[in-house]
Structure formats: structure tokens, C-alpha cells
Scaffold this active site. Structure first.
Site, PDB file in Angstrom:
ATOM      1  N   CYS A 156      27.900 -26.610 -26.002  1.00  0.00           N
ATOM      2  CA  CYS A 156      26.921 -25.504 -26.880  1.00  0.00           C
ATOM      3  C   CYS A 156      27.477 -25.085 -28.218  1.00  0.00           C
ATOM      4  CB  CYS A 156      27.286 -24.261 -25.998  1.00  0.00           C
ATOM      5  SG  CYS A 156      26.512 -24.466 -24.598  1.00  0.00           S
TER       6      CYS A 156
HETATM    7  N1  COA Z   1      14.334 -17.190  -9.324  1.00  0.00           N
HETATM    8  C1  COA Z   1      14.349 -16.126  -8.479  1.00  0.00           C
HETATM    9  N2  COA Z   1      15.658 -15.700  -7.910  1.00  0.00           N
HETATM   10  C2  COA Z   1      16.854 -16.193  -8.540  1.00  0.00           C
HETATM   11  C3  COA Z   1      16.516 -17.339  -9.333  1.00  0.00           C
HETATM   12  C4  COA Z   1      15.392 -17.799  -9.657  1.00  0.00           C
HETATM   13  N3  COA Z   1      15.119 -18.836 -10.617  1.00  0.00           N
HETATM   14  N4  COA Z   1      18.003 -17.888  -9.493  1.00  0.00           N
HETATM   15  C5  COA Z   1      18.725 -17.118  -8.889  1.00  0.00           C
HETATM   16  N5  COA Z   1      17.942 -16.119  -8.302  1.00  0.00           N
HETATM   17  C6  COA Z   1      18.644 -14.827  -7.447  1.00  0.00           C
HETATM   18  C7  COA Z   1      19.797 -15.632  -6.757  1.00  0.00           C
HETATM   19  O1  COA Z   1      19.738 -16.066  -5.449  1.00  0.00           O
HETATM   20  C8  COA Z   1      20.636 -14.113  -6.437  1.00  0.00           C
HETATM   21  O2  COA Z   1      20.196 -13.449  -5.267  1.00  0.00           O
HETATM   22  P1  COA Z   1      21.041 -12.890  -4.293  1.00  0.00           P
HETATM   23  O3  COA Z   1      21.545 -11.559  -5.149  1.00  0.00           O
HETATM   24  O4  COA Z   1      20.085 -12.273  -3.439  1.00  0.00           O
HETATM   25  O5  COA Z   1      22.128 -13.840  -4.066  1.00  0.00           O
HETATM   26  C9  COA Z   1      20.085 -13.355  -7.626  1.00  0.00           C
HETATM   27  O6  COA Z   1      18.838 -13.981  -8.156  1.00  0.00           O
HETATM   28  C10 COA Z   1      21.213 -13.270  -8.662  1.00  0.00           C
HETATM   29  O7  COA Z   1      21.372 -14.631  -8.974  1.00  0.00           O
HETATM   30  P2  COA Z   1      22.722 -15.135 -10.018  1.00  0.00           P
HETATM   31  O8  COA Z   1      22.847 -16.634 -10.086  1.00  0.00           O
HETATM   32  O9  COA Z   1      23.816 -14.113  -9.678  1.00  0.00           O
HETATM   33  O10 COA Z   1      21.697 -14.583 -11.327  1.00  0.00           O
HETATM   34  P3  COA Z   1      22.267 -13.895 -12.750  1.00  0.00           P
HETATM   35  O11 COA Z   1      21.787 -12.575 -12.597  1.00  0.00           O
HETATM   36  O12 COA Z   1      23.749 -14.113 -12.853  1.00  0.00           O
HETATM   37  O13 COA Z   1      21.339 -14.600 -13.715  1.00  0.00           O
HETATM   38  C11 COA Z   1      21.773 -16.514 -15.111  1.00  0.00           C
HETATM   39  C12 COA Z   1      21.811 -16.147 -13.774  1.00  0.00           C
HETATM   40  C13 COA Z   1      22.073 -18.191 -15.238  1.00  0.00           C
HETATM   41  C14 COA Z   1      20.744 -16.051 -15.939  1.00  0.00           C
HETATM   42  C15 COA Z   1      23.126 -15.897 -15.668  1.00  0.00           C
HETATM   43  O14 COA Z   1      24.275 -15.944 -14.780  1.00  0.00           O
HETATM   44  C16 COA Z   1      23.441 -16.389 -16.912  1.00  0.00           C
HETATM   45  O15 COA Z   1      22.916 -15.828 -17.936  1.00  0.00           O
HETATM   46  N6  COA Z   1      24.872 -16.670 -17.161  1.00  0.00           N
HETATM   47  C17 COA Z   1      25.188 -17.099 -18.364  1.00  0.00           C
HETATM   48  C18 COA Z   1      25.484 -18.526 -18.492  1.00  0.00           C
HETATM   49  C19 COA Z   1      24.341 -19.573 -19.120  1.00  0.00           C
HETATM   50  O16 COA Z   1      23.105 -18.931 -19.677  1.00  0.00           O
HETATM   51  N7  COA Z   1      24.811 -20.563 -19.596  1.00  0.00           N
HETATM   52  C20 COA Z   1      24.066 -21.495 -20.251  1.00  0.00           C
HETATM   53  C21 COA Z   1      25.018 -22.460 -20.601  1.00  0.00           C
HETATM   54  S1  COA Z   1      25.988 -21.825 -22.232  1.00  0.00           S
END
Ligand code: COA
Length: 373
Positions: A156
């Protein structure tokens, strides 16, 4: 030490686009098909059923609405789930050099430079499509640039770290003008069958020209005041594909060989690190976050950027202060902050400060403090 200027930039945007609805409909169709075909194994607890994805979740959790892609064919085909890219012969231009050259031409034009003015080419990105010869040397050859070129991988932060190397060469007097290119052709490394990460990335190529102030002649040039880099080892964002796979007898395209992450942990750990990094970089110059006219932040996730700006300013940054491009481009690995810069810098006035800052896999954080000339 020579004074160094960021004198031009360019963004090559691929012509194909995939909206959240298109991507998620295809993933959900794939998941239904997978669950149907594997019904027995799922019922016996041997494998897990594929969950459904949701466009509403994706937009809320990431801010991404759409992404550009180098080759759309194949990605939405539930029996393929990856782009269908034709292999090119050794004597043909590689795909990554092709998009790098498009971005390079735009950056040269914006910096008011010709190929013969450049004496080094750095291709810096999250993945290169081969180990050697360097993509940078292929680009150098195609553009007719004398001097030297090399590739760098810093995930990144590849773009900012590449610009850092250019800055140092010019400051030291070992080069006069450097072309830094970030051909982020990331779609072949995405696991489109993984609900948690299938929506995150898009393809793009960006380029910048970094040069000695004595030759800078472009309309929108910025003095590079200083650069700052930080890395801290983390397994939370990984791609294990590499040349060693040939010797391991493992599937070279297994899920762990593609992009995968612990998104929650990344979010929690990287935001405070990035905010601290930015504030320390500014403090080196006696500046506060409020003194920055514009922040060109890494474009991985809108909620990360909001949190970082709140930590620094005590409030959310406005779109004018910290422009967002990830809604249209998605996460483009290292190129995000350069896209934001390239599309949103012409309105700055002489003396305005701005900062480019990337953060992500590694972990790696890279920033450049710049000032409009
Ligand atoms: N569609 C619907 N639901 C989804 C989903 C999707 N595509 N992906 C995950 N979920 C669900 C999960 O199953 C989880 O459900 P639960 O609470 O019942 O277990 C819930 O949504 C939250 O999942 P989670 O993985 O904890 O999501 P989040 O809110 O952390 O968002 C990212 C996920 C990746 C967007 C977030 O963690 C993020 O932005 N991280 C930063 C890292 C990043 O972007 N890195 C890229 C490289 S730098």
C-alpha cells in the site's frame, strides 16, 4: 542538498468498470451455486457454506460504490471468478508496462517534460507481473529514456516510498528528474469467491515526476519539504503467492496465495499509527494538522480516513480538505493517495501546505509534506 519539486502527475483509468450491484449479484449467484453443488459436504460439516454478500454492507463498511478494472471479462462469470487476461509473448509489451506507460505520458505532459529530460524510472507497486527484467526497464526502453530503472514492492505504500527514493536521488544530486510509476493491476490477485474481500480493490496506474527545482517549469509544482516513512511487521494483510510456490507442491492459486486480511485488526491498528505518523511528520516542521490545506490520504476505506481525520482535527475533514476517490476507484493499493492528489491539487495557492499519506500492508506508512510553489 538540492531542492526537490513534485512537478507533475497522471492517472490512467481503465475503461472497464464494475459496480457494487454487478459484483455482488455475481458473487451471490456463485455462492448459491457453490452451496448447491457442495450440499452434502456442507451438511456433513466438511466445508462451510458460502455466505451472501450485500451491496448495502459494502458501501457502508468501505465507502466503495464501484471500481475500474483492466479486464472485466471473466470476473463476473460464476464459473471463472477472475479476469480473463491473455498471456503475452516475450517480445510483446507486458500488460503492466502498458498501463504504466499510459500514466507516465500523462505525468510527463503535466510536468512539462519530455522523455529525454528523465534520468531514472521507478516502478513501485503492490505486485509486479514478473520478477525480471524489471517492468521499469521495459517502460524506460519503450519511452526512450536514458539512465536507469528499477522495480520496488511496498504494497500500500509503494507509491509514496517510490517518491521518497526519487526525492533522495534528486536531493543527493544522483538524478535530476525521476519518473515514478504505480501500475496497480491488482485484479488478478483478488479472490472474487471470498465474501469478505471480493469488493475491496480496483485497477489503475498513476505516475509522478519528481525533479530538481532548477528545471521545474510546470504550472502546478510543489516543493517537497520532507518525507517520512514507517514500517511495522504485521501478518494481518498478506499475499503468499511467489516464486517459492513452485517448490512447495501447494496450489499456487489457493486462497492464502491471494489477497487476504484480518480487516477488523487492520482497521484498529493502522488508524492510530497513521494519525500519529502524520502528526509527528507535521511537528518536525512546527506545523499542526489544521495548517494543512489538503490531505491526500490513502484510499482503502472511508471509515479509516474519517477516523484518522477526527483524531487529528477533532472533527471530520471536509471533502475539500481530504478528497475521496475510493467511492469510484475502490482501493487501488498504493495509488489511492496519488489519484486523490492528481485530481485535486490545482486549486491550491502559493504557500499552501498539503500532505500525501499512504498506510496499509506491511504495515507500511509513507508521507510527503509538500508546499505549493
Ligand atoms: N457482505 C455482507 N456482510 C458482510 C460482508 C459482505 N461482503 N463482509 C463481511 N460481512 C459481515 C460479517 O460476516 C460480519 O457479520 P457478523 O457481525 O455477523 O459476524 C459483519 O459483516 C462485520 O464483518 P467485518 O469483517 O468485521 O466487517 P468490518 O465492519 O470490519 O468491515 C472491512 C470489513 C474490510 C471493510 C473493514 O474491516 C476495513 O475496512 N478494514 C480496513 C482494512 C482494509 O481496508 N484493508 C485494505 C488493505 S489496506
Amino acid at each position: 542538498m538540492q531542492n526537490v519539486v513534485l512537478s507533475g502527475s497522471g492517472v490512467f483509468t481503465p475503461k472497464h468498470k464494475i459496480t457494487n450491484d454487478e459484483l455482488i449479484n455475481s458473487y451471490n449467484e456463485y455462492a448459491n451455486h457453490f452451496n448447491e453443488v457442495n450440499k452434502d459436504k456442507i451438511e456433513r460439516g466438511l466445508i462451510e457454506a458460502k455466505p451472501q454478500s450485500s451491496a448495502q454492507f459494502v458501501e457502508k463498511a468501505s465507502g466503495i460504490k464501484s471500481r475500474y478494472i483492466y479486464e472485466k471479462d471473466g470476473v463476473l462469470d460464476i464459473h471463472r471468478m477472475r479476469p480473463n487476461i491473455q498471456e503475452r509473448a516475450d517480445d510483446e509489451l507486458s500488460q503492466q508496462a502498458e498501463i504504466a506507460i499510459e500514466a507516465a505520458k500523462l505525468a510527463l505532459e503535466s510536468a512539462n517534460k519530455r522523455a529525454q529530460d528523465i534520468d531514472a524510472v521507478i516502478v513501485s507497486c503492490a505486485y509486479t507481473q514478473r520478477s525480471y527484467p524489471a517492468i521499469a526497464i521495459e517502460v524506460q526502453h519503450e519511452l526512450g529514456i536514458k539512465g536507469f530503472g528499477f522495480d520496488m514492492l511496498v504494497a500500500c505504500s509503494a507509491a509514496t516510498f517510490g517518491m521518497h527514493r526519487a526525492y533522495e536521488m534528486i536531493a543527493a544530486g544522483t538524478a535530476n528528474a525521476v519518473l515514478v510509476i504505480n501500475p496497480e493491476l491488482v485484479s488478478p490477485q483478488i479472490n472474487y469467491t471470498d465474501r469478505d474481500s471480493h469488493f475491496i480493490f480496483g485497477d489503475v496506474a498513476t505516475a509522478t515526476i519528481v525533479e530538481n527545482e532548477s528545471t521545474a517549469s510546470s504550472k502546478h509544482a510543489f516543493d517537497i519539504i520532507s518525507t517520512k516513512a514507517f514500517t511495522h511487521y504485521s501478518n494481518n494483510i498478506r499475499s503468499n503467492f511467489g516464486y517459492m510456490t513452485h517448490a512447495t507442491d501447494k496450489d499456487p492459486y489457493g486462497a492464502d496465495k491471494l489477497f487476504h486480511q484480518e480487516g477488523r485488526k487492520v482497521f484498529k491498528e493502522v488508524c492510530p499509527l497513521a494519525a500519529e505518523h502524520i502528526s509527528q511528520h507535521l511537528l518536525q516542521h512546527g506545523l499542526m494538522p489544521k495548517d494543512l490545506r489538503r490531505w491526500w490520504l490513502h484510499q482503502a476505506n472511508i471509515n479509516m480516513n474519517t477516523l484518522i481525520s477526527k483524531r487529528l482535527l477533532g472533527r471530520e475533514a471536509t471533502l475539500d480538505e481530504a478528497p475521496v476517490v475510493l467511492d469510484q476507484y475502490a482501493n487501488t493499493a498504493s495509488a489511492g493517495s496519488v489519484i486523490a492528489f492528481s485530481l485535486h491539487h490545482k486549486d491550491l495557492q502559493t504557500g499552501d501546505y498539503g500532505m500525501l499519506c499512504s498506510f496499509g500492508a506491511g504495515y507500511s506508512i509513507g508521507s510527503l509534506l509538500i508546499k505549493k510553489r
